[in-house]
Design a protein around this motif. Sequence first.
Motif, PDB file in Angstrom:
ATOM      1  N   ARG A   8       0.217  -0.121  -7.656  1.00 17.21           N
ATOM      2  CA  ARG A   8       0.532   1.172  -7.054  1.00 17.21           C
ATOM      3  C   ARG A   8       2.045   1.353  -6.973  1.00 17.21           C
ATOM      4  NH1 ARG A   8       2.809  -0.743  -3.160  1.00 17.21           N
ATOM      5  NH2 ARG A   8       3.469   1.287  -2.408  1.00 17.21           N
ATOM      6  N   GLY A   9       2.441   2.521  -6.434  1.00 18.28           N
ATOM      7  CA  GLY A   9       3.861   2.831  -6.336  1.00 18.28           C
ATOM      8  C   GLY A   9       4.316   3.468  -7.640  1.00 18.28           C
ATOM      9  N   ALA A  10       5.080   4.555  -7.514  1.00 18.06           N
ATOM     10  CA  ALA A  10       5.356   5.397  -8.679  1.00 18.06           C
ATOM     11  C   ALA A  10       5.904   4.654  -9.907  1.00 18.06           C
ATOM     12  CB  ALA A  10       6.284   6.535  -8.263  1.00 18.06           C
ATOM     13  N   PRO A  11       7.031   3.939  -9.813  1.00 24.28           N
ATOM     14  CA  PRO A  11       7.562   3.348 -11.050  1.00 24.28           C
ATOM     15  C   PRO A  11       6.604   2.340 -11.682  1.00 24.28           C
ATOM     16  CG  PRO A  11       9.189   3.249  -9.280  1.00 24.28           C
ATOM     17  CD  PRO A  11       7.896   3.660  -8.662  1.00 24.28           C
ATOM     18  N   ARG A  35      -4.663   8.591 -11.105  1.00 24.15           N
ATOM     19  CA  ARG A  35      -4.126   9.124  -9.848  1.00 24.15           C
ATOM     20  C   ARG A  35      -3.256  10.325 -10.221  1.00 24.15           C
ATOM     21  NH1 ARG A  35      -1.467   5.033  -5.782  1.00 24.15           N
ATOM     22  NH2 ARG A  35      -2.032   6.667  -4.300  1.00 24.15           N
ATOM     23  N   CYS A  60       6.250   3.538   3.902  1.00 23.02           N
ATOM     24  CA  CYS A  60       5.419   3.045   2.800  1.00 23.02           C
ATOM     25  C   CYS A  60       6.119   1.867   2.126  1.00 23.02           C
ATOM     26  CB  CYS A  60       5.073   4.155   1.822  1.00 23.02           C
ATOM     27  SG  CYS A  60       3.691   3.734   0.732  1.00 23.02           S
ATOM     28  N   THR A 119       8.337   0.377  -1.178  1.00 21.06           N
ATOM     29  CA  THR A 119       9.161   0.790  -2.316  1.00 21.06           C
ATOM     30  C   THR A 119       9.965  -0.381  -2.888  1.00 21.06           C
ATOM     31  OG1 THR A 119      11.025   1.358  -0.882  1.00 21.06           O
ATOM     32  CG2 THR A 119       9.435   3.116  -1.314  1.00 21.06           C
ATOM     33  N   VAL A 154       6.591  -2.418  -6.452  1.00 15.84           N
ATOM     34  CA  VAL A 154       6.355  -1.142  -7.139  1.00 15.84           C
ATOM     35  C   VAL A 154       7.292  -0.941  -8.317  1.00 15.84           C
ATOM     36  CG1 VAL A 154       5.557  -0.011  -5.039  1.00 15.84           C
ATOM     37  CG2 VAL A 154       7.933   0.222  -5.711  1.00 15.84           C
ATOM     38  N   THR A 175      12.987   0.963  -5.202  1.00 16.23           N
ATOM     39  CA  THR A 175      13.775   2.188  -5.037  1.00 16.23           C
ATOM     40  C   THR A 175      14.481   2.146  -3.677  1.00 16.23           C
ATOM     41  OG1 THR A 175      11.816   3.406  -4.250  1.00 16.23           O
ATOM     42  CG2 THR A 175      12.275   3.473  -6.622  1.00 16.23           C
ATOM     43  N   GLN A 179       0.499   0.282   4.026  1.00 19.45           N
ATOM     44  CA  GLN A 179       1.419  -0.239   3.009  1.00 19.45           C
ATOM     45  C   GLN A 179       2.745  -0.715   3.596  1.00 19.45           C
ATOM     46  OE1 GLN A 179      -0.587   2.262   1.573  1.00 19.45           O
ATOM     47  NE2 GLN A 179      -0.613   1.971  -0.623  1.00 19.45           N
ATOM     48  N   GLY A 207      11.079   6.505  -0.969  1.00 22.80           N
ATOM     49  CA  GLY A 207      10.929   6.700  -2.410  1.00 22.80           C
ATOM     50  C   GLY A 207      10.291   8.054  -2.662  1.00 22.80           C
ATOM     51  N   ALA A 208       9.791   8.238  -3.862  1.00 18.53           N
ATOM     52  CA  ALA A 208       9.114   9.491  -4.201  1.00 18.53           C
ATOM     53  C   ALA A 208       8.088   9.240  -5.290  1.00 18.53           C
ATOM     54  CB  ALA A 208      10.121  10.532  -4.681  1.00 18.53           C
ATOM     55  N   ASP A 209       7.038  10.019  -5.228  1.00 21.69           N
ATOM     56  CA  ASP A 209       6.021   9.946  -6.278  1.00 21.69           C
ATOM     57  C   ASP A 209       6.190  11.053  -7.303  1.00 21.69           C
ATOM     58  OD1 ASP A 209       4.785   8.431  -3.881  1.00 21.69           O
ATOM     59  OD2 ASP A 209       3.706   7.804  -5.682  1.00 21.69           O
ATOM     60  N   ASN A 241       5.826  12.267  -1.390  1.00 19.50           N
ATOM     61  CA  ASN A 241       5.852  10.825  -1.110  1.00 19.50           C
ATOM     62  C   ASN A 241       4.717  10.539  -0.128  1.00 19.50           C
ATOM     63  OD1 ASN A 241       7.194   8.240  -1.575  1.00 19.50           O
ATOM     64  ND2 ASN A 241       7.646   8.297   0.595  1.00 19.50           N
ATOM     65  N   LYS A 242       4.541   9.256   0.166  1.00 16.29           N
ATOM     66  CA  LYS A 242       3.441   8.826   1.036  1.00 16.29           C
ATOM     67  C   LYS A 242       3.332   9.705   2.266  1.00 16.29           C
ATOM     68  CE  LYS A 242       1.021   6.237   0.497  1.00 16.29           C
ATOM     69  NZ  LYS A 242      -0.307   6.431  -0.086  1.00 16.29           N
ATOM     70  N   PHE A 284      -0.410  11.853   0.150  1.00 18.91           N
ATOM     71  CA  PHE A 284       1.013  12.215   0.098  1.00 18.91           C
ATOM     72  C   PHE A 284       1.256  13.495   0.881  1.00 18.91           C
ATOM     73  CE2 PHE A 284      -0.293  10.033  -3.776  1.00 18.91           C
ATOM     74  CZ  PHE A 284       0.564   8.941  -3.750  1.00 18.91           C
TER      75      PHE A 284
HETATM   76  C1  LIG Z   1       8.698   3.252  -4.950  1.00 17.32           C
HETATM   77  S1  LIG Z   1       8.120   4.671  -5.271  1.00 17.32           S
HETATM   78  C2  LIG Z   1       7.690   5.546  -3.859  1.00 17.32           C
HETATM   79  C3  LIG Z   1       6.290   5.778  -3.687  1.00 17.32           C
HETATM   80  O1  LIG Z   1       5.511   5.448  -4.781  1.00 17.32           O
HETATM   81  C4  LIG Z   1       5.796   5.130  -2.421  1.00 17.32           C
HETATM   82  O2  LIG Z   1       6.598   5.510  -1.355  1.00 17.32           O
HETATM   83  C5  LIG Z   1       4.444   5.625  -2.203  1.00 17.32           C
HETATM   84  O3  LIG Z   1       4.261   6.654  -1.635  1.00 17.32           O
HETATM   85  C6  LIG Z   1       3.386   4.830  -2.802  1.00 17.32           C
HETATM   86  O4  LIG Z   1       2.154   5.385  -2.617  1.00 17.32           O
HETATM   87  P1  LIG Z   1       0.867   4.585  -3.055  1.00 17.32           P
HETATM   88  O5  LIG Z   1      -0.239   5.473  -2.613  1.00 17.32           O
HETATM   89  O6  LIG Z   1       0.887   3.297  -2.342  1.00 17.32           O
HETATM   90  O7  LIG Z   1       0.936   4.416  -4.560  1.00 17.32           O
END
Ligand SMILES: CSC[C@@H](O)[C@@H](O)C(=O)COP(=O)(O)O
Length: 381
Positions: free
Chosen positions: A64-67, A98, A173, A175, A179, A185, A212, A251-253, A263-264, A343
């Motif tokens: 999980r986590g955007a990157p 997702r 959350c 980051t 992730v 991040t 998380q 961070g941001a998704d 974001n979360k 989110f």
């Molecule tokens: C490091 S990237 C930031 C987000 O991906 C993180 O803050 C987040 O919201 C993750 O959400 P998740 O649902 O755990 O994938």
Amino acid sequence: MADQYAQYGEDSKPTETPAIRWEEPPEGPVVVLLDQTRLPAEEVELVCTDASTLVEAIRSLAVRGAPLLGVAGAYGVALAAVRGFDVDEAANALAGARPTAVNLAVGVRRAQAAHRAEYARSGDPEQAATAALTAARALHEEDAEASARMAERGLALLDELLPGGGYRILTHCNTGALVSGGEGTAFAVALAAHRTGQLRRLWVDETRPLLQGARLTAYEAARNGMAYTLLTDNAAGSLFAAGEVDAVLIGADRIAADGSVANKVGSYPLAVLARYHHVPFIVVAPTTTIDLDTPDGASIEVEQRPGHEVTELTAPQVPTMGAEAGGGIPVAPLGTQAYNPAFDITPPELVTAIVTEEGAVSPVTAEALAGLCARSRPVST
Ligand SMILES: CSC[C@@H](O)[C@@H](O)C(=O)COP(=O)(O)O
């Protein structure tokens, strides 16, 4: 469990287990994940031999986590290609696993494009599969590099906004290295502050429904020997009121073209609190998270998670792989309906700055973001 935590003292080391890796055992290539649903209780690896296992791992938040979702998606395409599955079918399933984190689709499409281009050129499925894997590996490496640059730029911004160090940073959350191909991040910035002796305290948020912050960020902070304190999300208000927060780093998704930040869930209330208490609210994300094709926050699809994540306690195995019902301890009457978006959207006017590997924008405007993206590296395979 007590012993498990006891080892995470001041001299503790970051985990040696990477969040994701590609391996080629004699039985055939696999994608190996550190199963994040099992943390912090145990470090268990999940071996994916096909894209559909990876899709399930993405849905269940084992990865999980955007990157990292981008990296996982790209490796998933490579896995399908190397193992002779239908690459486009696998790519669509992975990209759709997702909806909110744009990096997932970006990573998938990048590996898919590399595969397609090589197949069109050579007509050789093996070479096409190699091209997909090369693209996935490149994305993985670029993410690590971007992470290091974000940490540097984020620390410079903190120094500019809050000269003198001694930061008390609130993060939401997870980051960190879990992730990312690198150190993450927002967490990477806090870690850089810790390493330079400028972090006084990391306030760790996100204690429900998926925990998380509690399960993953506290785990990463402990392993890095950082001074951290966990709080329930609804304790953040009193923490701000007590003057205990110098900056919020998240961070941001997905970041829309107008600078709205997905974001979360729980990020938006923190932004409102930060504004009221005159505290900088800083978003740290790679340029790959900026989606210029999504005009504004209202256009971002927000993932809705199953209600049992709210009506039951299932941690540390949250949620069980593939289970529709949680099978956890009920904390609400049976049949209770739950509102459980994964989110929320923070509007650009509440964001002090967005820090990327290419630089920071502040104030956050559509023009500034577009300019930043134009400067960022062109996507190559
Ligand atoms: C490091 S990237 C930031 C987000 O991906 C993180 O803050 C987040 O919201 C993750 O959400 P998740 O649902 O755990 O994938």
